[in-house]
Write a protein that holds these residues in place. Sequence first.
Motif, short mmCIF file in Angstrom:
data_model
loop_
_atom_site.label_atom_id
_atom_site.label_comp_id
_atom_site.label_asym_id
_atom_site.label_seq_id
_atom_site.Cartn_x
_atom_site.Cartn_y
_atom_site.Cartn_z
N LEU A 1 0.98 -1.18 -0.04
CA LEU A 1 0.14 -0.10 -0.08
C LEU A 1 0.78 1.16 0.00
CD1 LEU A 1 -2.98 1.09 0.19
CD2 LEU A 1 -2.55 1.22 2.67
N ILE B 1 3.48 2.81 2.40
CA ILE B 1 2.60 2.82 3.97
C ILE B 1 3.05 1.46 4.49
CG2 ILE B 1 0.42 2.95 4.89
CD1 ILE B 1 -0.28 4.96 2.74
N GLY B 2 2.76 0.33 3.89
CA GLY B 2 2.77 -0.95 4.31
C GLY B 2 2.82 -2.13 3.42
N THR B 3 3.20 -3.18 3.82
CA THR B 3 2.90 -4.53 3.08
C THR B 3 2.16 -5.41 3.75
OG1 THR B 3 5.23 -3.99 2.54
CG2 THR B 3 4.47 -6.21 1.99
N PHE B 4 1.36 -6.01 2.85
CA PHE B 4 0.19 -7.02 3.20
C PHE B 4 1.03 -8.34 3.53
CE2 PHE B 4 -3.42 -4.26 3.67
CZ PHE B 4 -3.02 -3.23 2.55
N PHE C 1 2.32 0.43 8.19
CA PHE C 1 1.16 0.85 8.76
C PHE C 1 1.39 1.37 10.15
CE2 PHE C 1 -1.28 -1.06 5.39
CZ PHE C 1 -0.75 -2.31 4.95
N ARG D 1 6.58 -4.37 8.90
CA ARG D 1 5.63 -4.44 7.64
C ARG D 1 5.07 -3.00 7.47
NH1 ARG D 1 0.07 -7.23 9.62
NH2 ARG D 1 -0.16 -5.49 11.32
N ASP E 1 -7.47 -5.40 6.49
CA ASP E 1 -7.82 -3.90 7.06
C ASP E 1 -6.60 -3.12 6.38
OD1 ASP E 1 -7.45 -1.51 8.54
OD2 ASP E 1 -8.41 -2.51 10.28
N ALA E 2 -6.84 -2.12 5.49
CA ALA E 2 -5.85 -1.35 4.99
C ALA E 2 -5.30 -0.20 5.87
CB ALA E 2 -6.36 -0.88 3.65
N VAL E 3 -5.79 -0.18 7.27
CA VAL E 3 -5.30 0.91 8.02
C VAL E 3 -4.42 -0.02 8.69
CG1 VAL E 3 -5.88 2.31 9.95
CG2 VAL E 3 -7.40 1.89 7.87
N SER E 4 -4.41 -1.08 9.41
CA SER E 4 -3.53 -1.72 10.36
C SER E 4 -2.77 -2.76 9.63
CB SER E 4 -4.12 -2.38 11.26
OG SER E 4 -5.21 -3.54 10.85
N GLY E 5 -3.09 -3.15 8.23
CA GLY E 5 -2.24 -4.15 7.65
C GLY E 5 -2.92 -5.68 7.96
N ASP E 6 -3.52 -5.80 8.78
CA ASP E 6 -3.86 -6.80 9.53
C ASP E 6 -4.82 -7.76 8.20
OD1 ASP E 6 -4.36 -5.90 12.86
OD2 ASP E 6 -2.67 -6.58 11.82
#
Lengths: 334, 135
Positions: free
Chosen positions: A43, A52-55, B30, B28, A87-92
């Motif tokens: 993301l 922002i982050g990787t899923f 976030f 990761r 969850d695209a805010v926490s990455g979970d």
Amino acid sequence: MAMRQTPLTCSGHTRPVVDLAFSDITPYGYFLISACKDGKPMLRQGDTGDWIGTFLGHKGAVWGATLNRDATKAATAAADFTAKVWDAVSGDELITLAQQDSNYLLTGGQDKLLRIYDLSKPEAEPQVVSGHTSGIKKALWSSDDKQILSADDKTVRLWDRNTMTEVKAINVSMSVSSMEYVPVGEILVITYGRTIAFHSAETLEQIKSFEAPATVNSASLHPEKEFLVAGGEDFKLYKYDYNTGEELESYKGHFGPIHCVRFSPDGELYASGSEDGTLRLWQTTVGKTYGLWKCVVPGKNFMKFENNFPILTTEDLASENSDSIYSSTPEVKA
Amino acid sequence: PAQPLTRPGHGVPVSVIRLPHGPDGTSRGFDPNSPRYQALSPISISTMGCGNEADLEREQQARVALRERYLRSLIAMVGHTIHFTMYERVSVSAFFDASDIDILNFQVSDLQTPLGVHREALLRCSDIISYTFEL
């Protein structure tokens, strides 16, 4: 003064980038998700490309990725036979949803079936729609989620979501490489072979089509419908005038075939994902100040080159006591 | 840098303030301290950024202690036989040699697998569910 496009390369993926999607504009800006064969979709902030982050969780190449409109959820589909919702805010990875309104996930794959999952009841069996005679390449919601558009090797089909029946189908001469649905104006953008075609999303009738110089893998229509961009097997990105079909700009830069291109929701930039493992951001209006791009006023700014990128430096010319690291005359190295 | 084919080499390249930030390589992402995370994420998910200073400090100290213990366990593993439980119901064993800095891969020797013994091998940590060893 003529300006030359400076594409912004977003690194991080280690394998080909095969799908991209932008969210709508949210109070926090807009977002971009990229699907990659390394199994780790990422993301990014849409206007800057900042990661922002990787899923993390898929155990195979991720072929498809999308975001819901406000970028609070992401959905990905991978070669590990799973589709995941995140969850695209926490990455979970989301296993259950704690929301009142139900949300649906549409999938389509090699088994020629469309499936609709109700995310408020993830344990329940999905609704299954059959009818395709070859593996489904692309599936999208349309008409305010009341209809579904899907494409396989030979056909593009329109389905009514409530009755789960086929409304219309058209034949395509070659395998569809991409499909984009434009809600305002109900336009469907399809690519196959070297063709970029525009169809009515309601009747599936063709509105117009253009031919590109090489096989096109993806195309995207600008929100104002002035331009379209396309990319494919010759590694180049093309920008056309939607009304006249005239080729306006073209860019080399990627080191491999381009798999996907998408305009941002505000139309100010477009993103391209390539076999070379990179994601690049391109300005729609070259030279405009937007995101990380800065319009340079001649004589008043310094530029220095880092790794071939012209970086704007912030020099305080007014202070005579400051120790200047750089020389006082602008240096622009070719 | 890219050049438009229609006007090769023409024009001054558009300046940029900086390049897009890439993954930081340590997590990761976030970021729980971002405005979006603070506003949208349920309290139960975020463990940091919602408590008072003392709570955060205690939590950080706990994390430090756990991390140090884990790193020391990796050192203790060297030269021992480790039994790995992997995905797809696979179990293997090997001598542990080293881990890389991000704990993404384990270097092992004499890896016993159903297909035979590999003198030297790299195990991808994301493929490992659990591992055990005796001191």
